[in-house]
Scaffold this motif. Structure first.
Motif: not given
Length: 578
Positions: A239-241, A260-270, A569-575
């Motif tokens: 599953r991508k992302g 995790y909380e940073h990714l959730r706050a910035t809208g990670h879609r995976g 997050a920037e390194r692995f998932f983009g902004r």
């Protein structure tokens, strides 16, 4: 201590490895971390043979295996034995006729000394069998009754062998030679360590198997799950992302939580999934959970594009090439770990091979300083890329935290009155002879003592607070021993007091990468009177140790800029995430 992960594998050194910037603190040859005591000294371990009335040959087999232990200071106590008979610091009970593995006493003793445990439990099952309770699948340290497995699970944990601290048994007036007294000791132990090692050869088992048991084992046993994981689940599309997070054996904590909380706050879609050890009450609503070792757990890991942890995923789980394993180093290592750990050096070749295989799965290891990187290269010798990005869990410390969250915690702890807030945060239980209630009363009304361990009376019990960053931010002074909290608190440039009774001996046995007793950036104390004086003099010591404290923070928090989660997050998932 939040310690450097000691997974079950590591590869050979890579020819492209970065030169070690830190000189090797342990010249060869390495001195024996646990030398044999003098013949007149108190034995480290007394092994009590249980089974009065057994035939002499069965007792002799057990006594011979005790005599063959690699730990020199072992006392054999043949039946019948009374509670006052064993003289060792620790006591182990073995049924007559059973045979201890040669490294049994050393393995259990080293774990007990390392964690200051009252009880160490290891599985006695053969390598092809699993403990019926599901315990002993990995090394685990349980501090307090809330963290440990249920007593029913422990009672089902047979065969098993347990090592008890003798003074602990004396304090609870228990002599655990039967199921009832063993259960009582299990429930009373403040610090419990589970080990996955086989330390006792099991008695010959009957070849007859009940069909129902065989069916249950086939349907949900770990061997079947692992086989399905390898042969079926890892062939499903990734599953991508998607990310699987794990922290500290199944808790919602540490750097994985902050990321995790940073990714959730910035809208990670995976899809983001957390591993829990049971219950999952501490996780916030809306978090997707899987229980460790369940079918959902194996399926989530097989299909994840990223594994992210600060502990370790089980060594037997091979990582597929499409999955990226990012390990977030939990804390700067103080005690020897990985290949440097005495237990690993004295262990079997099979254990070292598992260590190599497990570390070889890492693709990236996130470190907070050059010191971290040097120790990781020495202790684990990974092929993984070391990323100097800092620890996400320290972002809040560097930035000052969330004011609303701090006020809520202040109100929960009743910190309304003015004065100095002192946080006592030991690595495990309070130092020997330290009465926290008496300490708080001796400090007086100008001080509030928060205890990061169970306490009562005048001391405020903060052991249930999960938000460690906010606790550190509320504290004006930190009192600790060899706990990892010292590395985090140093980032705040606030005074620290190091209460170190018994720590020098512990570090001598386990080995350490630097001399804490000499290099601690604050007053060092050994008794309650000196501790009270050091806390009251925190204003003076703040200035006296300012330079040492800042150098300590630079050495161990070199890359802590408050942006670690964003950088990962920037390194692995983009902004914007995926």
């Amino acid at each position: 201590m939040a310690e450097l992960t000691n997974p079950a594998a590591h590869p050979d050194p890579s020819p492209d490895a970065v030169p070690d910037p830190m000189p090797d603190p342990m010249p060869d040859p390495v001195p024996d971390p646990m030398p044999d005591p003098a013949p007149c000294s108190v034995p480290d371990v007394s092994v009590v043979v249980v089974g009065e009335g057994e035939d002499a040959s069965a007792v002799r087999r057990t006594l011979d295996s005790i005599a063959g232990q690699t730990l020199g200071a072992v006392e054999a106590v043949p039946p019948p034995a009374s509670p006052g008979r064993p003289a060792g610091t620790y006591v182990m009970f073995v049924e007559a006729g059973r045979v201890l593995e040669p490294f049994a006493c050393l393995t259990l003793f080293a774990a007990a000394e390392r964690e200051k445990a009252q009880l160490v439990s290891a599985c006695a099952a053969a390598p092809s069998r699993k403990c019926r309770s599901g315990l002993h699948e990995r090394t685990a340290v349980h501090r307090g009754a809330a963290e440990r497995p249920a007593a029913e699970a422990a009672a089902a944990c047979t065969p098993a062998v347990r090592l008890y601290r003798r003074e602990f048994l004396t304090s609870i007036d228990a002599w655990p030679v039967d199921a009832a007294s063993a259960a009582r000791a299990y429930e009373a132990a403040g610090i419990l360590v589970e080990l996955p090692h086989r330390v006792l050869r099991p008695a010959p088992a009957s070849r007859r198997r009940r069909p129902l048991r065989r069916l249950r084992k086939a349907a949900g046993g770990p061997r079947l799950k692992r086989a399905v994981y390898r042969r079926v689940l890892t062939r499903l599309p990734v599953r991508k992302g998607s990310i699987v997070f794990e922290s500290r054996g199944g808790r919602y904590a540490g750097s994985p939580r902050a990321l995790y909380e940073h990714l959730r706050a910035t809208g990670h879609r995976g899809r983001m999934t957390w591993v829990h050890a049971g219950g999952g009450e501490e996780f916030p609503g809306g978090v997707r959970l899987v229980r460790r070792s369940s079918w959902a757990y194996y399926r989530a890991l097989a299909r994840a594009e990223f594994w992210i942890d600060d502990d370790r995923f089980p060594a037997h789980l091979a990582k597929r090439p499409q999955t990226t394993y990012v390990h977030l180093l939990a804390a700067p290592p103080l005690e020897f770990t990985g290949l440097d750990e005495p237990g690993t050096k004295l262990g079997s070749r099979a254990a070292r091979r598992r260590l190599r295989r497990s570390v070889d799965r890492y693709d990236h290891i996130v470190v907070g300083s050059d010191y971290d990187a040097a120790v990781v290269r020495r202790a684990l010798r990974p092929r993984a890329e070391l990323l100097p990005l800092g620890r996400p869990r320290n972002d809040g410390l560097v930035r000052g935290g969330d004011p609303a969250r701090l006020e809520r915690l202040r109100a929960e702890l009743g910190l309304g009155r003015p004065g100095t807030t002192v946080l006592y945060a030991p690595a495990a239980e309070p130092a020997p002879g330290l009465d926290l209630d008496l300490l708080a009363r001796r400090l007086g009304p100008d001080f509030t003592l928060l205890a990061r361990c169970p306490s009562g009376g005048a001391a405020v019990d903060a052991s249930a607070v999960r938000d460690e960053t906010s606790l550190l931010l509320l504290a004006d002074v930190l009192v600790t021993d060899h706990a990892p909290a010292m590395f985090d608190f140093a980032l705040l440039d606030r005074p620290m007091v190091f209460h170190l009774p018994g720590v020098a001996e512990r570090l001598r046995r386990s080995g350490s990468y630097f001399d804490l007793v000499d290099e601690a950036p604050g007053p060092r104390t050994l008794d309650a009177d000196a501790l009270v004086e050091a806390i009251r003099g925190h204003v003076t010591s703040r200035e006296v140790y300012r330079e040492a404290r800042q150098e300590f923070a630079r050495r161990h928090g070199q890359y802590e800029k408050g942006e670690a989660a964003a950088a990962i997050a920037e390194r692995f998932f983009g902004r914007a995430g995926r």
